[in-house]
Design a protein around this motif. Structure first.
Motif, mmCIF file in Angstrom:
data_model
loop_
_atom_site.group_PDB
_atom_site.id
_atom_site.type_symbol
_atom_site.label_atom_id
_atom_site.label_comp_id
_atom_site.label_asym_id
_atom_site.label_seq_id
_atom_site.Cartn_x
_atom_site.Cartn_y
_atom_site.Cartn_z
ATOM 1 N N GLU A 42 38.736 30.862 45.227
ATOM 2 C CA GLU A 42 40.392 30.750 45.577
ATOM 3 C C GLU A 42 40.555 29.594 46.676
ATOM 4 O O GLU A 42 39.897 29.715 47.596
ATOM 5 C CB GLU A 42 40.952 32.382 45.901
ATOM 6 C CG GLU A 42 40.863 32.984 44.878
ATOM 7 C CD GLU A 42 41.120 34.488 45.127
ATOM 8 O OE1 GLU A 42 41.825 34.893 46.507
ATOM 9 O OE2 GLU A 42 41.402 35.316 44.482
ATOM 10 N N SER A 58 48.573 32.780 39.118
ATOM 11 C CA SER A 58 49.319 33.950 39.032
ATOM 12 C C SER A 58 50.874 33.345 39.508
ATOM 13 O O SER A 58 51.104 33.106 40.498
ATOM 14 C CB SER A 58 49.039 35.110 39.874
ATOM 15 O OG SER A 58 49.928 36.000 39.581
ATOM 16 N N ILE A 63 42.925 34.204 34.223
ATOM 17 C CA ILE A 63 41.339 34.440 34.735
ATOM 18 C C ILE A 63 40.558 34.716 33.780
ATOM 19 O O ILE A 63 39.574 34.349 33.474
ATOM 20 C CB ILE A 63 41.606 35.361 36.092
ATOM 21 C CG1 ILE A 63 42.287 34.649 37.307
ATOM 22 C CG2 ILE A 63 40.044 35.612 36.459
ATOM 23 C CD1 ILE A 63 42.565 35.882 38.282
ATOM 24 N N TYR A 86 40.980 37.860 45.224
ATOM 25 C CA TYR A 86 41.923 38.992 44.688
ATOM 26 C C TYR A 86 41.372 40.048 44.199
ATOM 27 O O TYR A 86 40.354 39.970 43.448
ATOM 28 C CB TYR A 86 42.748 38.112 43.759
ATOM 29 C CG TYR A 86 43.937 39.217 42.898
ATOM 30 C CD1 TYR A 86 44.857 39.646 43.849
ATOM 31 C CD2 TYR A 86 43.698 39.414 41.828
ATOM 32 C CE1 TYR A 86 45.674 40.482 43.020
ATOM 33 C CE2 TYR A 86 44.563 40.321 41.172
ATOM 34 C CZ TYR A 86 45.530 40.709 41.658
ATOM 35 O OH TYR A 86 46.515 41.707 41.259
ATOM 36 N N SER A 140 50.215 36.801 32.575
ATOM 37 C CA SER A 140 49.762 37.310 33.784
ATOM 38 C C SER A 140 48.668 36.387 34.323
ATOM 39 O O SER A 140 47.843 35.457 33.604
ATOM 40 C CB SER A 140 49.321 38.588 33.823
ATOM 41 O OG SER A 140 48.308 38.654 33.098
ATOM 42 N N THR A 186 53.304 35.034 39.041
ATOM 43 C CA THR A 186 53.956 36.145 39.674
ATOM 44 C C THR A 186 54.328 36.049 41.318
ATOM 45 O O THR A 186 55.316 36.685 41.786
ATOM 46 C CB THR A 186 53.196 37.576 39.389
ATOM 47 O OG1 THR A 186 52.530 37.452 38.207
ATOM 48 C CG2 THR A 186 53.651 38.809 39.989
ATOM 49 N N LYS A 187 53.576 35.162 41.656
ATOM 50 C CA LYS A 187 53.571 35.401 43.193
ATOM 51 C C LYS A 187 54.469 34.098 43.666
ATOM 52 O O LYS A 187 55.616 33.907 43.394
ATOM 53 C CB LYS A 187 52.184 35.044 43.855
ATOM 54 C CG LYS A 187 51.147 36.260 43.256
ATOM 55 C CD LYS A 187 51.229 37.519 43.582
ATOM 56 C CE LYS A 187 50.550 38.446 42.853
ATOM 57 N NZ LYS A 187 48.968 38.268 42.873
ATOM 58 N N ILE A 208 56.267 38.842 35.756
ATOM 59 C CA ILE A 208 54.648 38.649 35.812
ATOM 60 C C ILE A 208 54.444 37.462 34.893
ATOM 61 O O ILE A 208 54.763 37.517 33.752
ATOM 62 C CB ILE A 208 54.016 39.872 35.334
ATOM 63 C CG1 ILE A 208 54.254 41.440 36.070
ATOM 64 C CG2 ILE A 208 52.486 39.722 35.199
ATOM 65 C CD1 ILE A 208 53.471 41.455 37.358
ATOM 66 N N ASN A 228 42.873 35.473 49.065
ATOM 67 C CA ASN A 228 43.223 36.854 49.494
ATOM 68 C C ASN A 228 42.234 38.008 49.535
ATOM 69 O O ASN A 228 41.372 38.041 48.954
ATOM 70 C CB ASN A 228 43.808 36.923 48.019
ATOM 71 C CG ASN A 228 44.893 38.190 48.269
ATOM 72 O OD1 ASN A 228 44.917 38.898 48.824
ATOM 73 N ND2 ASN A 228 45.725 38.311 46.937
HETATM 74 C C1 LIG Z 1 48.158 38.367 42.127
HETATM 75 C C2 LIG Z 1 46.976 37.461 42.141
HETATM 76 C C3 LIG Z 1 46.388 37.176 40.779
HETATM 77 C C4 LIG Z 1 46.658 38.075 39.553
HETATM 78 O O1 LIG Z 1 47.738 37.915 38.940
HETATM 79 P P1 LIG Z 1 49.013 38.870 38.000
HETATM 80 O O2 LIG Z 1 50.010 37.984 37.863
HETATM 81 O O3 LIG Z 1 49.326 39.889 38.943
HETATM 82 O O4 LIG Z 1 48.052 39.335 36.657
HETATM 83 C C5 LIG Z 1 45.334 36.611 40.572
HETATM 84 N N1 LIG Z 1 44.808 35.873 41.896
HETATM 85 C C6 LIG Z 1 45.639 35.851 42.989
HETATM 86 C C7 LIG Z 1 45.025 35.195 43.904
HETATM 87 C C8 LIG Z 1 46.619 36.630 43.021
HETATM 88 O O5 LIG Z 1 47.387 36.930 44.141
#
Ligand SMILES: *Cc1c(COP(=O)(O)O)cnc(C)c1O
Length: 430
Positions: free
Chosen positions: A152, A203, A87, A108, A82, A205-206, A215, A156
Motif C-alpha cells: 500500500e 477502493s 484486490i 488493510y 468494491s 469507497t474511501k 462501495i 492502513n
Molecule cells: C477499504 C479498503 C479496501 C477495501 O475496499 P472496499 O471498497 O471496502 O472493498 C482496500 N484497501 C484499502 C487500503 C482500504 O482502505
C-alpha cells in the motif's frame, strides 16, 4: 494533457455524446439494444466497444473508468463493485494455476486476512516479508513462482511509506509487476505509475468517492509492463471467449498488448464472478471525484494539525504520521508526497479500555466507524475492529499495538476537531 484539477472534473465525458447532459447520466439499465445481427456480432467480437450488458460494461461506469485512467496516467482502468473485488481479482488472476505474491504485512485488515487465510485456498500463496521497510527483504522472497510484489502506498492504519521506486526496480528485474493499493493516498497525493508501479488498485469507497455513500473499486494498468509468456500464460492463450468474426481465437494480449490483465478480468472475472459496479454507485464516485483535490488537501492539513496536537498530550504514547516528530518516514514523505502525506494517522491511547470507551463516546466530531477518507472525521480502535481478525503475532508484526487508535481526518474545522479531542482527554483523565 490537462492538469489533475481539470481532469477530475472533465476527463472521459463529452456531453454532446449524451444528449448534452451537463451531469454524467446514470444509465440505469441491465441491458442495451443490440440493433441488428451485424451489430450484435460486432459487439461480441469486440470489433465495437459499446455496452451490451451491465455486468461487463455500462456507459456511466465507463466514464468513471476513463476518468480514473486519466487521473493516474494509466493505460486502462476497470471499475468494480468494491476495493476488495479489485484486490481479489488482481491477485487471483496473476496467480492462476498457482503462484505467490510477496506482500507487506502492514495493509488493510481485509486484504491481510484474505492474503493470510483465503487466497491460499485458490493456490495464491502470499509471502509476507520479514522487514516491509527494507526493499531487499522483498527481493529475498522472490522465487520462480512469484507473480508480483504488493504494497500500500500509504499503509492502513499506521500511514507507513515505502520506497516505491526501489521496489519497482526489484520487481522489474525479476519480470514481475509492482502492484500498489493507492487507496489512502489517492491520485491527488501520489501518482504511483510515475514512480514505476505497474498495477494500481483503489477502493473508491474511501477518498475517491469521499462521502461514504458508495462501495466501489478499480484496477488500473500502467501499460508499460510486459508480462512474461511463461509466468503468465493465461494472458497469451488463444481464448474461446475472445474470437474475431472469422472465429479465430485471440488472447488477452492480442486484444490489448499493453493491458492484458484488464481484458482478462473483464472476459473471465466480471463475466463469471461478476462483481460489477452499478451505474448509480459509479455516478456517486464521479460526483465525489469532482472535489477530490480540495477535500484531500484540507483533510491532509487537518491531519497534520491533529498529529501535532496529539504529540503534546501526555495521554498519548505515540503518534504515527509520516511527518510526525519521531517518524522514520520523513524522507520518503518529502520524496513521494510533496502535497502532504494524507489524512490517516494513528496514536497510542495511554489508558484503560474503559477510558478509551469513554473517550470515543465523548467525542462529538469524530464518528466511530470503519470507513476512511470520508468528509467526516472518523476514529476507530483498529486492534478490536478493522484488524481484529488478525492473530496477535500478525498484529504485532504489522505494528498494531493493543492501544492503537486510528483517525481519518475529515473536512470539519481543525480547531473544532482539536477542541473536541482536548475536551475528551480532559474529561476522561480528569
Ligand atoms: C477499504 C479498503 C479496501 C477495501 O475496499 P472496499 O471498497 O471496502 O472493498 C482496500 N484497501 C484499502 C487500503 C482500504 O482502505
Amino acid at each position: 494533457m490537462a492538469d489533475f484539477d481539470t481532469l477530475r472534473i472533465r476527463a472521459g465525458y463529452d456531453p454532446t455524446e449524451h444528449n448534452n447532459s451537463v451531469n454524467v447520466p446514470i444509465y440505469q439499465t441491465a441491458a442495451f439494444e443490440l440493433g441488428s445481427l451485424d451489430r450484435a456480432e460486432a459487439l461480441w467480437t469486440l470489433e465495437q466497444d459499446d455496452a451490451l450488458y451491465t455486468r461487463v460494461g455500462n456507459p456511466t461506469v465507463a466514464i468513471l473508468e476513463q476518468r480514473l485512467k486519466a487521473l493516474d496516467g494509466a493505460h486502462s482502468a476497470l471499475a468494480l463493485a468494491s476495493g476488495m473485488a479489485a484486490i481479489s481479482y488482481t491477485i487471483l488472476a496473476l496467480t492462476e494455476g498457482g503462484g505467490n505474491i510477496i506482500a507487506s504485512n502492514s495493509i488493510y485488515g481485509g486484504s491481510e486476512d484474505a492474503f493470510a487465510h483465503f487466497f491460499p485456498r485458490f493456490g495464491a500463496n502470499i509471502k509476507f516479508v520479514a522487514d516491509r521497510n527494507d526493499p531487499k527483504s522483498y527481493e529475498a522472497e522472490i522465487d520462480e513462482n512469484t507473480r508480483g510484489i504488493y504494497i500500500e502506498t500509504i499503509s492502513n492504519p499506521n500511514a507507513e511509506l515505502y520506497d516505491i521506486e526501489a521496489l519497482a526496480e526489484i520487481a522489474h528485474r525479476h519480470h514481475i509487476p509492482l502492484i500498489v493499493d493507492n487507496t489512502v493516498a489517492t491520485p491527488y497525493l501520489l501518482n504511483p505509475i510515475k514512480h514505476g508501479a505497474d498495477i494500481v488498485i483503489y477502493s473508491a469507497t474511501k477518498a475517491l468517492g469521499g462521502h461514504g455513500n458508495a462501495i466501489a473499486g478499480a484496477v488500473l494498468e500502467s501499460g508499460d509492463f510486459v508480462y512474461d509468456r511463461d509466468k503468465y500464460p493465461q494472458f497469451y492463450e488463444p481464448s474461446y471467449k475472445i474470437k474475431d468474426r472469422q472465429g479465430n481465437r485471440r488472447s488477452a494480449y492480442d486484444v490489448d498488448p499493453k493491458g492484458p490483465l484488464g481484458i482478462h478480468l473483464r472476459a473471465y472475472y466480471l463475466e463469471f464472478i461478476g462483481a460489477a459496479l452499478g451505474p448509480f454507485d459509479a455516478y456517486l464516485v464521479i460526483q465525489g471525484l469532482s472535489t477530490i483535490s480540495e477535500r484531500v488537501e484540507k483533510q491532509t492539513k487537518n491531519a497534520e494539525k491533529i498529529a501535532a496536537f496529539l504529540e503534546t498530550r501526555k495521554e498519548v504514547s505515540f503518534v504515527k504520521y509520516p511527518t510526525a516528530k519521531n517518524s522514520r518516514y520523513k524522507e520518503l514523505a518529502a520524496k513521494y508526497f510533496p502535497k502532504g502525506a494524507g489524512y490517516l494517522l494513528s496514536f497510542g491511547f495511554d489508558g484503560t479500555e474503559e477510558q478509551l470507551d469513554r473517550f470515543i463516546r465523548h467525542l462529538n466530531y469524530f464518528s466511530y466507524h470503519v470507513n476512511i477518507g470520508d468528509v467526516r472525521s472518523l476514529i476507530v480502535n483498529s486492534p478490536k475492529t478493522t484488524h481484529a481478525e488478525l492473530d496477535e503475532e500478525h498484529r504485532r508484526r504489522a505494528g498494531i499495538e493493543d492501544n492503537l487508535v486510528r483517525i481519518s481526518a475529515g473536512l470539519e474545522n481543525a480547531d473544532d476537531l482539536i477542541s473536541d479531542l482536548r475536551e475528551a482527554f480532559d474529561e476522561v483523565f480528569a
